[in-house]
Scaffold this motif. Structure first.
Motif, PDB file in Angstrom:
ATOM      1  N   UNK A 130      32.488  51.899  22.616  1.00 35.72           N
ATOM      2  CA  UNK A 130      33.802  51.924  23.270  1.00 35.72           C
ATOM      3  C   UNK A 130      33.677  52.420  24.706  1.00 35.72           C
ATOM      4  N   UNK A 131      32.787  53.377  24.938  1.00 32.81           N
ATOM      5  CA  UNK A 131      32.562  53.829  26.311  1.00 32.81           C
ATOM      6  C   UNK A 131      32.024  52.692  27.183  1.00 32.81           C
ATOM      7  N   UNK A 132      31.217  51.821  26.590  1.00 29.30           N
ATOM      8  CA  UNK A 132      30.677  50.698  27.358  1.00 29.30           C
ATOM      9  C   UNK A 132      31.762  49.675  27.661  1.00 29.30           C
ATOM     10  N   UNK A 133      32.675  49.456  26.717  1.00 33.74           N
ATOM     11  CA  UNK A 133      33.818  48.583  27.014  1.00 33.74           C
ATOM     12  C   UNK A 133      34.609  49.162  28.189  1.00 33.74           C
ATOM     13  N   UNK A 134      34.808  50.467  28.156  1.00 33.31           N
ATOM     14  CA  UNK A 134      35.552  51.136  29.223  1.00 33.31           C
ATOM     15  C   UNK A 134      34.872  50.944  30.574  1.00 33.31           C
ATOM     16  N   UNK A 135      33.554  50.965  30.591  1.00 34.30           N
ATOM     17  CA  UNK A 135      32.817  50.876  31.851  1.00 34.30           C
ATOM     18  C   UNK A 135      33.011  49.527  32.553  1.00 34.30           C
ATOM     19  N   UNK A 136      33.353  48.483  31.785  1.00 32.40           N
ATOM     20  CA  UNK A 136      33.540  47.150  32.382  1.00 32.40           C
ATOM     21  C   UNK A 136      34.973  46.655  32.205  1.00 32.40           C
ATOM     22  N   UNK A 137      35.881  47.531  31.834  1.00 31.37           N
ATOM     23  CA  UNK A 137      37.247  47.105  31.522  1.00 31.37           C
ATOM     24  C   UNK A 137      37.937  46.426  32.706  1.00 31.37           C
ATOM     25  N   UNK A 138      37.609  46.845  33.930  1.00 30.99           N
ATOM     26  CA  UNK A 138      38.233  46.225  35.109  1.00 30.99           C
ATOM     27  C   UNK A 138      37.747  44.798  35.336  1.00 30.99           C
ATOM     28  N   UNK A 139      36.627  44.452  34.730  1.00 24.86           N
ATOM     29  CA  UNK A 139      36.047  43.124  34.930  1.00 24.86           C
ATOM     30  C   UNK A 139      36.414  42.139  33.816  1.00 24.86           C
ATOM     31  N   UNK A 140      37.096  42.615  32.791  1.00 25.46           N
ATOM     32  CA  UNK A 140      37.452  41.734  31.684  1.00 25.46           C
ATOM     33  C   UNK A 140      38.588  40.796  32.076  1.00 25.46           C
ATOM     34  N   UNK A 141      38.446  39.536  31.696  1.00 25.65           N
ATOM     35  CA  UNK A 141      39.502  38.566  31.966  1.00 25.65           C
ATOM     36  C   UNK A 141      40.718  38.881  31.100  1.00 25.65           C
ATOM     37  N   UNK A 142      41.937  38.624  31.600  1.00 18.97           N
ATOM     38  CA  UNK A 142      43.138  38.911  30.814  1.00 18.97           C
ATOM     39  C   UNK A 142      43.102  38.288  29.421  1.00 18.97           C
TER      40      UNK A 142
END
Length: 207
Positions: free
Chosen positions: A128-140
């Motif tokens: 989950x921390x890794x998801x957080x680290x790239x959350x700004x780059x995830x497509x809607x």
């Protein structure tokens, strides 16, 4: 406990050899071989799969995204392997009980089983921390999958906590019993706030 368990000699079926239908039917059995510990690892694998899907939907041209996707995919496979590893340890534990080994010896099996499901707990925190680290780059369009990975992953962590509650009833001594309960409680409490924020952030990106 014997570190190199001969699975064939224990005559147990592996999770990897069963269908989802058979797995869930086994979980439903009152005295079945599947415990909450096995379910928690399977749930964690589902969370990892959704996280990988979200990353792939968002594109992996970015080096950071690609590295995170690779790491979480490795975790997905590891979580599935943990289902079988815990089954193998518990089969050895059952064997020790049947052979009338001492309480101290049998309790070693309980602690070993706890160590294995702890890998699910701490692996899920890392995921989950890794998801957080790239959350700004995830497509809607990928954020529903990512938010679900966070929610489902936290459920896996709670399952580990509950399984450790059960394991704590199988060992002697108040100190060891309490410690077995407190470790997952503290680990989950430590990350709850930031995961709530991440879930809301991902959900809001769907609007």
């Amino acid at each position: 406990m014997n570190k190199d368990i001969d699975v064939s000699s224990l005559k147990i079926d592996l999770y990897s050899d069963t269908s989802v239908r058979d797995f869930t039917a086994d979980v439903a059995q009152k005295d079945g071989r599947m415990w909450l510990s096995n379910v928690s690892a399977e749930i964690a694998a589902e969370a990892a799969a959704l996280a990988v899907k979200a990353l792939r939907k968002s594109g992996l041209e970015d080096a950071e995204m690609k590295n995170v996707e690779h790491f979480i995919e490795v975790l997905r496979k590891f979580f599935l392997k943990t289902v079988d590893q815990e089954l193998q340890s518990r089969a050895e534990w059952d064997k020790e009980v049947a052979e009338g080994k001492s309480q101290a010896y049998i309790e070693g099996g309980v602690f070993a089983a706890c160590s294995e499901i702890d890998e699910v707990l701490y692996g899920m925190i890392k995921l989950i921390d890794m998801i957080k680290s790239v959350s700004d780059k995830l497509a809607p369009e990928a954020c529903a999958d990512a938010a679900a990975a966070v929610s489902i992953g936290r459920s896996a962590m709670e399952c580990v906590k509950l399984q450790r509650y059960h394991y704590s009833t199988l060992i002697s001594g108040d100190v060891n019993s309490r410690a077995m309960r407190r470790e997952p409680e503290l680990a989950i409490a430590d990350c709850t706030e930031r995961y709530d924020e991440l879930y809301k952030k991902l959900q809001d990106k769907l609007k």
